[in-house]
Design a protein around this motif. Structure first.
Motif, PDB file in Angstrom:
ATOM      1  N   ILE A  56      -7.331  -2.115 -12.586  1.00  0.00           N
ATOM      2  CA  ILE A  56      -7.722  -1.631 -11.260  1.00  0.00           C
ATOM      3  C   ILE A  56      -6.629  -1.934 -10.240  1.00  0.00           C
ATOM      4  N   LEU A  57      -6.108  -3.172 -10.297  1.00  0.00           N
ATOM      5  CA  LEU A  57      -5.029  -3.558  -9.390  1.00  0.00           C
ATOM      6  C   LEU A  57      -3.769  -2.734  -9.651  1.00  0.00           C
ATOM      7  N   ALA A  58      -3.491  -2.466 -10.916  1.00  0.00           N
ATOM      8  CA  ALA A  58      -2.323  -1.660 -11.270  1.00  0.00           C
ATOM      9  C   ALA A  58      -2.475  -0.241 -10.729  1.00  0.00           C
TER      10      ALA A  58
ATOM     11  N   ILE B   1      -2.391   2.001  -2.719  1.00  0.00           N
ATOM     12  CA  ILE B   1      -3.581   1.444  -2.076  1.00  0.00           C
ATOM     13  C   ILE B   1      -3.347  -0.034  -1.788  1.00  0.00           C
ATOM     14  N   LEU B   2      -3.484  -0.438  -0.547  1.00  0.00           N
ATOM     15  CA  LEU B   2      -3.223  -1.812  -0.088  1.00  0.00           C
ATOM     16  C   LEU B   2      -1.758  -2.210  -0.255  1.00  0.00           C
ATOM     17  N   VAL B   3      -0.875  -1.227  -0.304  1.00  0.00           N
ATOM     18  CA  VAL B   3       0.566  -1.480  -0.343  1.00  0.00           C
ATOM     19  C   VAL B   3       1.111  -1.252   1.057  1.00  0.00           C
ATOM     20  N   VAL B   4       1.662  -2.299   1.662  1.00  0.00           N
ATOM     21  CA  VAL B   4       2.083  -2.254   3.060  1.00  0.00           C
ATOM     22  C   VAL B   4       3.603  -2.057   3.141  1.00  0.00           C
TER      23      VAL B   4
ATOM     24  N   ILE C 127       0.497  -5.700  -2.305  1.00  0.00           N
ATOM     25  CA  ILE C 127      -0.582  -6.690  -2.353  1.00  0.00           C
ATOM     26  C   ILE C 127      -1.310  -6.684  -3.704  1.00  0.00           C
ATOM     27  N   PRO C 128      -1.659  -5.518  -4.288  1.00  0.00           N
ATOM     28  CA  PRO C 128      -2.325  -5.550  -5.602  1.00  0.00           C
ATOM     29  C   PRO C 128      -1.481  -6.247  -6.679  1.00  0.00           C
ATOM     30  N   LEU C 129      -0.167  -6.025  -6.668  1.00  0.00           N
ATOM     31  CA  LEU C 129       0.696  -6.674  -7.649  1.00  0.00           C
ATOM     32  C   LEU C 129       0.726  -8.179  -7.425  1.00  0.00           C
TER      33      LEU C 129
END
Length: 213
Positions: free
Chosen positions: A13-15, A22-25, A35-37
């Motif tokens: 899911i995070l990958a 998604i949620l990458v700033v 952020i997910p990584l």
């Protein structure tokens, strides 16, 4: 096994979030905060770094507790292919940082997993599927059961990244560090021969020569 399956599901899911932004700033034009990584690295580091048992965990723990100082280890005249850099790092940490093998495991896990997951994320065209393979072939267990090999892999992927950029000298310098962590990394010394067009006559001759030697 149930814990690993849960971690696999969360990691995929995070990958997916990482791959799809998604949620990458974005920080700059070329840099971004994934952020997910980061969450994935933290999650898997907790699993690997805070373990109390699995395979050779207790052997690594007892070796850490009983390891000599760096100077005494060097006085034993270690061989180049006897994984000396791992034992130097271990001895330095034990006698100069903290006498706590859990913290040692945790620091090694952070470095190992950060390097490996960064490499997979950078070069994977399907990050979630790559994480499925990562778990399926047991790679998540390598930093837990084989710390020296895990460190060698972590350093080796940095070397391979340099090789793919065409920096051959950097590749061999960094690969030398990987070999000092675990001698099996020397098998990667032939990788530059496979950059470019594969399976030429030169490739077959080289493989034959290596097998002969």
């Amino acid at each position: 096994m149930i814990k690993l399956m849960i971690l696999l599901g969360v990691s995929m899911i995070l990958a997916y979030c990482s791959q799809n932004g998604i949620l990458v700033v974005p920080l700059t034009q070329k840099r971004k905060l994934d952020i997910p990584l980061i969450v994935m690295v933290i999650m898997l580091t907790i699993l690997v770094g805070l373990r109390t048992q699995y395979d050779d965990t207790q052997n690594y723990a007892s070796t850490f507790v009983d390891c000599p100082t760096v100077s005494k280890y060097l006085d034993s005249d270690p061989d180049f292919f006897s994984n000396p850099l791992f034992y130097i790092v271990q001895s330095y940490f034990r006698h100069n940082v903290m006498n706590n093998y859990h913290l040692f495991f945790f620091v090694i896990a952070i470095f190992t997993l950060t390097c490996i997951l960064w490499f997979i994320r950078k070069y994977s065209s399907n990050f979630p599927f790559s994480m499925l393979i990562f778990f399926s072939i047991g790679m998540i267990l390598v930093p837990m059961s084989a710390m020296k090999q895990g460190l060698a892999i972590a350093v080796a992927v940095i070397a391979i990244d340099q090789l793919l950029k065409g920096h051959y000298i950097r590749f061999y310098l960094i690969l030398t560090i990987a070999v000092l962590f675990h001698a099996y990394a020397i098998l990667l010394v032939v990788l530059p021969l496979f950059i470019g067009r594969p399976w030429t006559i030169f490739t077959y001759v080289t493989i034959g020569a290596v097998v002969f030697v």
